[in-house]
Design a protein around this motif. Sequence first.
Motif, PDB file in Angstrom:
ATOM      1  N   PRO A 151      30.968 -44.148   9.958  1.00  0.00           N
ATOM      2  CA  PRO A 151      30.549 -42.752   9.851  1.00  0.00           C
ATOM      3  C   PRO A 151      29.035 -42.609  10.007  1.00  0.00           C
ATOM      4  CG  PRO A 151      31.445 -43.549   7.759  1.00  0.00           C
ATOM      5  CD  PRO A 151      31.576 -44.655   8.749  1.00  0.00           C
ATOM      6  N   LEU A 152      28.596 -41.424  10.430  1.00  0.00           N
ATOM      7  CA  LEU A 152      27.176 -41.155  10.632  1.00  0.00           C
ATOM      8  C   LEU A 152      26.546 -40.502   9.401  1.00  0.00           C
ATOM      9  CD1 LEU A 152      27.270 -39.903  14.313  1.00  0.00           C
ATOM     10  CD2 LEU A 152      26.434 -42.092  13.458  1.00  0.00           C
ATOM     11  N   TYR A 153      27.074 -40.798   8.234  1.00  0.00           N
ATOM     12  CA  TYR A 153      26.506 -40.332   6.975  1.00  0.00           C
ATOM     13  C   TYR A 153      26.863 -41.345   5.905  1.00  0.00           C
ATOM     14  CZ  TYR A 153      31.246 -38.872   5.783  1.00  0.00           C
ATOM     15  OH  TYR A 153      32.594 -38.862   5.515  1.00  0.00           O
ATOM     16  N   ARG A 154      26.169 -41.270   4.796  1.00  0.00           N
ATOM     17  CA  ARG A 154      26.488 -42.161   3.677  1.00  0.00           C
ATOM     18  C   ARG A 154      26.335 -41.384   2.383  1.00  0.00           C
ATOM     19  NH1 ARG A 154      21.662 -45.562   5.827  1.00  0.00           N
ATOM     20  NH2 ARG A 154      19.948 -44.289   5.138  1.00  0.00           N
ATOM     21  N   LYS A 155      27.070 -41.804   1.385  1.00  0.00           N
ATOM     22  CA  LYS A 155      27.027 -41.135   0.092  1.00  0.00           C
ATOM     23  C   LYS A 155      25.914 -41.741  -0.750  1.00  0.00           C
ATOM     24  CE  LYS A 155      31.851 -39.951   0.090  1.00  0.00           C
ATOM     25  NZ  LYS A 155      33.123 -39.985  -0.588  1.00  0.00           N
ATOM     26  N   GLU A 156      25.191 -40.855  -1.444  1.00  0.00           N
ATOM     27  CA  GLU A 156      24.141 -41.300  -2.354  1.00  0.00           C
ATOM     28  C   GLU A 156      24.630 -41.136  -3.776  1.00  0.00           C
ATOM     29  OE1 GLU A 156      20.933 -38.711  -1.302  1.00  0.00           O
ATOM     30  OE2 GLU A 156      20.048 -40.204  -0.004  1.00  0.00           O
ATOM     31  N   TYR A 207      26.320 -32.266  -2.642  1.00  0.00           N
ATOM     32  CA  TYR A 207      25.260 -33.180  -3.019  1.00  0.00           C
ATOM     33  C   TYR A 207      25.663 -34.604  -2.688  1.00  0.00           C
ATOM     34  CZ  TYR A 207      23.398 -29.292  -5.654  1.00  0.00           C
ATOM     35  OH  TYR A 207      22.886 -28.073  -6.015  1.00  0.00           O
ATOM     36  N   GLY A 208      24.665 -35.441  -2.510  1.00  0.00           N
ATOM     37  CA  GLY A 208      24.923 -36.857  -2.382  1.00  0.00           C
ATOM     38  C   GLY A 208      25.224 -37.355  -0.990  1.00  0.00           C
ATOM     39  N   MET A 209      24.910 -36.591   0.036  1.00  0.00           N
ATOM     40  CA  MET A 209      25.142 -37.059   1.402  1.00  0.00           C
ATOM     41  C   MET A 209      23.809 -37.321   2.095  1.00  0.00           C
ATOM     42  SD  MET A 209      28.290 -37.222   1.789  1.00  0.00           S
ATOM     43  CE  MET A 209      29.857 -36.552   1.339  1.00  0.00           C
ATOM     44  N   ASP A 210      23.715 -38.459   2.748  1.00  0.00           N
ATOM     45  CA  ASP A 210      22.520 -38.836   3.504  1.00  0.00           C
ATOM     46  C   ASP A 210      22.928 -38.930   4.966  1.00  0.00           C
ATOM     47  OD1 ASP A 210      20.169 -39.863   4.501  1.00  0.00           O
ATOM     48  OD2 ASP A 210      20.503 -41.878   3.717  1.00  0.00           O
ATOM     49  N   PHE A 266      20.864 -38.753  12.363  1.00  0.00           N
ATOM     50  CA  PHE A 266      19.604 -38.424  13.018  1.00  0.00           C
ATOM     51  C   PHE A 266      19.151 -39.560  13.946  1.00  0.00           C
ATOM     52  CE2 PHE A 266      19.041 -36.205   8.746  1.00  0.00           C
ATOM     53  CZ  PHE A 266      19.808 -35.126   9.150  1.00  0.00           C
ATOM     54  N   ARG A 267      19.334 -40.786  13.507  1.00  0.00           N
ATOM     55  CA  ARG A 267      18.991 -41.932  14.362  1.00  0.00           C
ATOM     56  C   ARG A 267      19.929 -42.027  15.563  1.00  0.00           C
ATOM     57  NH1 ARG A 267      17.569 -46.119   9.535  1.00  0.00           N
ATOM     58  NH2 ARG A 267      15.521 -45.232   9.096  1.00  0.00           N
ATOM     59  N   PHE A 268      21.201 -41.725  15.337  1.00  0.00           N
ATOM     60  CA  PHE A 268      22.175 -41.705  16.432  1.00  0.00           C
ATOM     61  C   PHE A 268      21.758 -40.683  17.490  1.00  0.00           C
ATOM     62  CE2 PHE A 268      25.863 -39.416  18.173  1.00  0.00           C
ATOM     63  CZ  PHE A 268      26.518 -40.437  18.837  1.00  0.00           C
ATOM     64  N   LEU A 269      21.389 -39.482  17.065  1.00  0.00           N
ATOM     65  CA  LEU A 269      20.987 -38.439  18.014  1.00  0.00           C
ATOM     66  C   LEU A 269      19.739 -38.851  18.793  1.00  0.00           C
ATOM     67  CD1 LEU A 269      21.632 -35.280  15.817  1.00  0.00           C
ATOM     68  CD2 LEU A 269      22.960 -36.028  17.811  1.00  0.00           C
ATOM     69  N   LEU A 270      18.761 -39.428  18.112  1.00  0.00           N
ATOM     70  CA  LEU A 270      17.544 -39.873  18.804  1.00  0.00           C
ATOM     71  C   LEU A 270      17.845 -40.969  19.829  1.00  0.00           C
ATOM     72  CD1 LEU A 270      14.962 -39.902  15.885  1.00  0.00           C
ATOM     73  CD2 LEU A 270      14.913 -38.431  17.909  1.00  0.00           C
ATOM     74  N   ARG A 291      32.649 -38.553  13.781  1.00  0.00           N
ATOM     75  CA  ARG A 291      32.178 -39.526  12.794  1.00  0.00           C
ATOM     76  C   ARG A 291      31.498 -38.860  11.600  1.00  0.00           C
ATOM     77  NH1 ARG A 291      28.892 -43.685  16.396  1.00  0.00           N
ATOM     78  NH2 ARG A 291      28.552 -44.634  14.369  1.00  0.00           N
ATOM     79  N   LEU A 292      31.604 -37.538  11.495  1.00  0.00           N
ATOM     80  CA  LEU A 292      30.984 -36.797  10.392  1.00  0.00           C
ATOM     81  C   LEU A 292      32.036 -36.150   9.505  1.00  0.00           C
ATOM     82  CD1 LEU A 292      28.068 -34.974  12.240  1.00  0.00           C
ATOM     83  CD2 LEU A 292      27.847 -36.780  10.528  1.00  0.00           C
TER      84      LEU A 292
END
Length: 156
Positions: A5-10, A51-54, A59-63, A80-81
Amino acid sequence: MDKKPLYRKENTRTWGVRRNALVAQYRDQRNTKSENRSDAVRGSMHAGKRYGMDYTPLFRFLLSRVGGNWDEIFSEAVSRLDRPEPVFWMVAIYEEDREEVVRLGESSYFNGLYVDQQKRLQIVNPALKAEDMAPRCQCCTHTFNGVVFGRQVGTD
């Protein structure tokens, strides 16, 4: 093969994690049994907030996909989101929404992106570099596209 996935839980339950300073101001008022309060006030304060999503991996994938076909990039990103909205925090579809620098966190800045006439993902200002940027305060580590700012506070 499934892609990551293109995010991670904080972890937002750890001591010292502040989600929103305004919540504490109304914490006691929200649960009062006052008769003159409407039902609208008794509801959840932030019903739509998550809350808790990074989304730094997004953002790195898009760049990394700058110059590619927008329809393919968007389709892969959304698959992937958990939701599609974070894509548009960084990517402007309309010309009037374009920004050179996008702030996506406390002290994290990224290039603004847009979709050109040929449906290609492009950087709004490709000349921007982290070594040319200076932070506004000394208390935080400011980054641009994951690289620490090159200049110190007050050096213009």
